[in-house]
Write a protein that holds these residues in place. Structure first.
Motif, mmCIF file in Angstrom:
data_model
loop_
_atom_site.group_PDB
_atom_site.id
_atom_site.type_symbol
_atom_site.label_atom_id
_atom_site.label_comp_id
_atom_site.label_asym_id
_atom_site.label_seq_id
_atom_site.Cartn_x
_atom_site.Cartn_y
_atom_site.Cartn_z
ATOM 1 N N ASP A 205 3.799 0.734 1.438
ATOM 2 C CA ASP A 205 3.371 2.141 1.543
ATOM 3 C C ASP A 205 4.373 3.102 0.918
ATOM 4 O OD1 ASP A 205 1.066 1.420 2.875
ATOM 5 O OD2 ASP A 205 1.927 1.725 4.871
ATOM 6 N N LEU A 206 5.582 2.623 0.636
ATOM 7 C CA LEU A 206 6.652 3.485 0.141
ATOM 8 C C LEU A 206 6.800 3.332 -1.364
ATOM 9 C CD1 LEU A 206 9.209 2.628 2.962
ATOM 10 C CD2 LEU A 206 7.909 4.750 2.756
ATOM 11 N N SER A 207 6.852 4.449 -2.059
ATOM 12 C CA SER A 207 6.891 4.405 -3.526
ATOM 13 C C SER A 207 8.301 4.251 -4.080
ATOM 14 C CB SER A 207 6.249 5.673 -4.102
ATOM 15 O OG SER A 207 6.916 6.838 -3.618
ATOM 16 N N ASP A 208 9.309 4.776 -3.362
ATOM 17 C CA ASP A 208 10.673 4.760 -3.875
ATOM 18 C C ASP A 208 11.416 3.494 -3.438
ATOM 19 O OD1 ASP A 208 10.450 7.232 -5.123
ATOM 20 O OD2 ASP A 208 10.976 8.308 -3.279
ATOM 21 N N PRO A 209 12.081 2.817 -4.379
ATOM 22 C CA PRO A 209 12.833 1.610 -4.010
ATOM 23 C C PRO A 209 13.864 1.849 -2.912
ATOM 24 C CG PRO A 209 12.617 1.764 -6.397
ATOM 25 C CD PRO A 209 12.097 3.059 -5.835
ATOM 26 N N TRP A 210 14.524 3.023 -2.901
ATOM 27 C CA TRP A 210 15.537 3.274 -1.874
ATOM 28 C C TRP A 210 14.917 3.353 -0.490
ATOM 29 C CZ3 TRP A 210 15.546 7.521 1.339
ATOM 30 C CH2 TRP A 210 14.799 8.642 0.942
ATOM 31 N N GLN A 211 13.665 3.837 -0.419
ATOM 32 C CA GLN A 211 12.993 3.875 0.877
ATOM 33 C C GLN A 211 12.595 2.476 1.335
ATOM 34 O OE1 GLN A 211 9.817 6.717 0.085
ATOM 35 N NE2 GLN A 211 10.975 8.310 1.143
ATOM 36 N N ARG A 212 12.195 1.623 0.388
ATOM 37 C CA ARG A 212 11.857 0.244 0.745
ATOM 38 C C ARG A 212 13.103 -0.501 1.237
ATOM 39 N NH1 ARG A 212 8.436 0.845 -3.899
ATOM 40 N NH2 ARG A 212 9.934 -0.203 -5.276
ATOM 41 N N VAL B 51 3.305 -22.813 11.834
ATOM 42 C CA VAL B 51 3.513 -21.493 12.433
ATOM 43 C C VAL B 51 3.396 -20.440 11.325
ATOM 44 C CG1 VAL B 51 5.043 -20.033 13.790
ATOM 45 C CG2 VAL B 51 5.094 -22.523 14.114
ATOM 46 N N PRO B 52 2.443 -19.515 11.444
ATOM 47 C CA PRO B 52 2.236 -18.518 10.384
ATOM 48 C C PRO B 52 3.272 -17.392 10.430
ATOM 49 C CG PRO B 52 0.697 -18.121 12.168
ATOM 50 C CD PRO B 52 1.468 -19.373 12.534
ATOM 51 N N GLN B 53 3.112 -16.427 9.527
ATOM 52 C CA GLN B 53 4.017 -15.280 9.483
ATOM 53 C C GLN B 53 3.822 -14.404 10.718
ATOM 54 O OE1 GLN B 53 3.522 -11.806 6.668
ATOM 55 N NE2 GLN B 53 5.355 -12.712 5.733
ATOM 56 N N PHE B 54 4.921 -13.890 11.243
ATOM 57 C CA PHE B 54 4.875 -13.063 12.436
ATOM 58 C C PHE B 54 4.566 -11.610 12.076
ATOM 59 C CE2 PHE B 54 7.140 -16.756 13.792
ATOM 60 C CZ PHE B 54 6.790 -16.920 15.122
ATOM 61 N N ASN B 55 4.006 -10.897 13.042
ATOM 62 C CA ASN B 55 3.665 -9.498 12.817
ATOM 63 C C ASN B 55 4.893 -8.644 12.537
ATOM 64 O OD1 ASN B 55 0.864 -9.721 13.058
ATOM 65 N ND2 ASN B 55 0.933 -9.563 15.282
ATOM 66 N N LEU B 56 6.039 -9.011 13.102
ATOM 67 C CA LEU B 56 7.279 -8.290 12.833
ATOM 68 C C LEU B 56 7.549 -8.231 11.333
ATOM 69 C CD1 LEU B 56 10.026 -7.032 13.618
ATOM 70 C CD2 LEU B 56 10.893 -9.364 13.934
ATOM 71 N N VAL B 57 7.430 -9.369 10.656
ATOM 72 C CA VAL B 57 7.656 -9.413 9.210
ATOM 73 C C VAL B 57 6.495 -8.760 8.463
ATOM 74 C CG1 VAL B 57 8.000 -10.935 7.222
ATOM 75 C CG2 VAL B 57 9.049 -11.503 9.431
ATOM 76 N N ARG B 58 5.282 -9.069 8.884
ATOM 77 C CA ARG B 58 4.108 -8.546 8.183
ATOM 78 C C ARG B 58 4.087 -7.020 8.184
ATOM 79 N NH1 ARG B 58 -0.619 -6.730 9.818
ATOM 80 N NH2 ARG B 58 -0.300 -7.411 11.976
ATOM 81 N N ARG B 59 4.391 -6.425 9.310
ATOM 82 C CA ARG B 59 4.348 -4.961 9.391
ATOM 83 C C ARG B 59 5.476 -4.312 8.588
ATOM 84 N NH1 ARG B 59 2.634 -4.421 15.766
ATOM 85 N NH2 ARG B 59 0.450 -5.036 15.441
ATOM 86 N N MET B 60 6.646 -4.971 8.534
ATOM 87 C CA MET B 60 7.696 -4.449 7.674
ATOM 88 C C MET B 60 7.260 -4.479 6.216
ATOM 89 S SD MET B 60 11.573 -5.879 6.979
ATOM 90 C CE MET B 60 10.891 -7.186 5.924
ATOM 91 N N ARG B 61 6.643 -5.588 5.803
ATOM 92 C CA ARG B 61 6.161 -5.694 4.432
ATOM 93 C C ARG B 61 5.089 -4.644 4.122
ATOM 94 N NH1 ARG B 61 10.237 -8.088 2.905
ATOM 95 N NH2 ARG B 61 10.460 -10.337 3.068
ATOM 96 N N GLU B 62 4.184 -4.429 5.062
ATOM 97 C CA GLU B 62 3.145 -3.423 4.865
ATOM 98 C C GLU B 62 3.747 -2.033 4.725
ATOM 99 O OE1 GLU B 62 0.647 -3.917 8.254
ATOM 100 O OE2 GLU B 62 -0.490 -5.597 7.389
ATOM 101 N N ARG B 63 4.762 -1.767 5.536
ATOM 102 C CA ARG B 63 5.425 -0.456 5.466
ATOM 103 C C ARG B 63 6.123 -0.287 4.126
ATOM 104 N NH1 ARG B 63 6.474 4.247 5.576
ATOM 105 N NH2 ARG B 63 7.523 5.400 7.240
ATOM 106 N N ALA C 264 15.960 8.515 10.091
ATOM 107 C CA ALA C 264 15.707 8.813 11.503
ATOM 108 C C ALA C 264 14.257 8.533 11.872
ATOM 109 C CB ALA C 264 16.058 10.268 11.798
ATOM 110 N N GLY C 265 13.347 8.798 10.934
ATOM 111 C CA GLY C 265 11.941 8.524 11.194
ATOM 112 C C GLY C 265 11.607 7.047 11.147
ATOM 113 N N MET C 266 12.358 6.295 10.334
ATOM 114 C CA MET C 266 12.089 4.863 10.175
ATOM 115 C C MET C 266 12.658 4.014 11.301
ATOM 116 S SD MET C 266 12.739 4.105 6.150
ATOM 117 C CE MET C 266 11.598 4.628 4.861
#
Length: 324
Positions: free
Chosen positions: A168-175, A153-165, A245-247
């Protein structure tokens, strides 16, 4: 007491925070009594006359290709559905929830450094590791009895999209924030996600009992993470609250993903006829099923902690289809 910008905290907000802290205390103290990790191991057994999964949870259940397949192939698909269900549980626990808990324990999350938060989060991590053991045990039984040992069973899109997001974020606190937001959303939704299987007498009793044991603990985790989100957001600056709020609505759409790509890889492995064509046609009706989720819990959380007060936050929730 003052807010981050130096203004006074209202009496209503002060009462709300006090109530949230009281909930955390109660959740932490109740763990020895309610956690299934403290109870006797479930005893596995197998019922050859029952399927492993509910057919109406398959995203392609009405497709002619599935409707016309042999009973044996249909049974193998349902067993794959159960393996996929368990694998998603494991990935939610290990890739989303526990890393968010580690951020809290490490003191990296504002508002969550108090003893009650730390204690409750440590207990939650024990719960989650036990849940991984529980569902992996169920999967091993199914793989052995159904001849599916080699199915991956491969990685789910739920996890993949969180990782992709996160990338995209430069600041560790945002990640860390998007990790926490995904954990909060997952813990709010997972009890409903587990509900149907936990009460069905159509599937293997061991499968039902496994899900019921998991759901028992998750019903405590949902109010816990709502409380953590409340305390966390209260300590954010105005700009940080706007980011949160946006996340928060983003993981709702990720959780609602029908995971058709994962299904395609599973169907190929068991030799399902014309799997590519069937999944391609299913994708034409959309990759996410937001209507299957009750998003009121996420919306009410955002309202309770004041995340919907700004027009930008309101627009963010509206873009995800969570509010009009």
């Amino acid at each position: 007491m003052t807010t981050d910008d130096g203004g006074p905290v209202s009496r209503a907000e002060d009462r709300s925070l006090s109530q949230t802290k009281l909930i955390l205390d109660r959740l932490a103290d109740s763990w020895p009594r309610r956690a299934y990790v403290k109870k006797q191991e479930l005893e596995p057994f197998f019922e050859s006359d029952k399927e492993d999964f509910l057919e109406h949870l398959l995203p392609f259940r009405q497709h002619p290709q599935y409707q016309s397949c042999s009973p044996d192939m249909r049974s193998r698909v349902l067993s794959c559905g159960w393996l996929m269900y368990n694998a998603k549980t494991v990935q939610i626990e290990t890739e989303i929830v526990n890393p968010a808990c580690l951020d809290i324990i490490g003191g990296a999350m504002p508002g969550l450094r108090a003893a009650a938060s730390q204690k409750a989060v440590c207990e939650t991590m024990v719960d989650e590791v036990y849940h991984v053991h529980l569902v992996e045990q169920a999967s091993r039984l199914t793989r052995s009895r159904r001849g599916l040992d080699d199915v991956v069973v491969p990685q789910f899109n739920l996890v993949r999209r969180m990782r992709e997001r996160q990338r995209d974020l430069s600041d560790p606190w945002q990640r860390r924030m998007i990790q926490f937001a995904t954990a909060v959303v997952s813990e709010i939704f997972i009890s409903d996600y587990l509900h149907l299987l936990s009460e069905s007498d159509e599937i293997q009793s061991f499968n039902r009992m496994t899900v019921a044991a998991h759901r028992h603990d998750e019903m405590a985790h949902s109010p816990l993470f709502r409380s953590l989100a409340h305390l966390f957001s209260h300590e954010l600056t105005v700009d940080q609250r706007a980011v949160f709020a946006g996340m928060l609505p983003e993981p709702v759409l990720w959780f609602a993903d029908r995971e058709l790509d994962v299904w395609l890889l599973l169907l190929r492995q068991i030799g399902f006829p014309q799997a590519d064509e069937m999944i391609r046609e299913c994708k034409m009706s959309g990759t996410a099923d937001l209507a299957s989720l009750d998003s009121s819990g996420v919306v009410s959380l955002a309202e309770e902690i004041g995340l919907l007060d700004s027009a930008a936050a309101h627009d963010s929730f509206a873009r995800q289809g969570l509010i009009p």
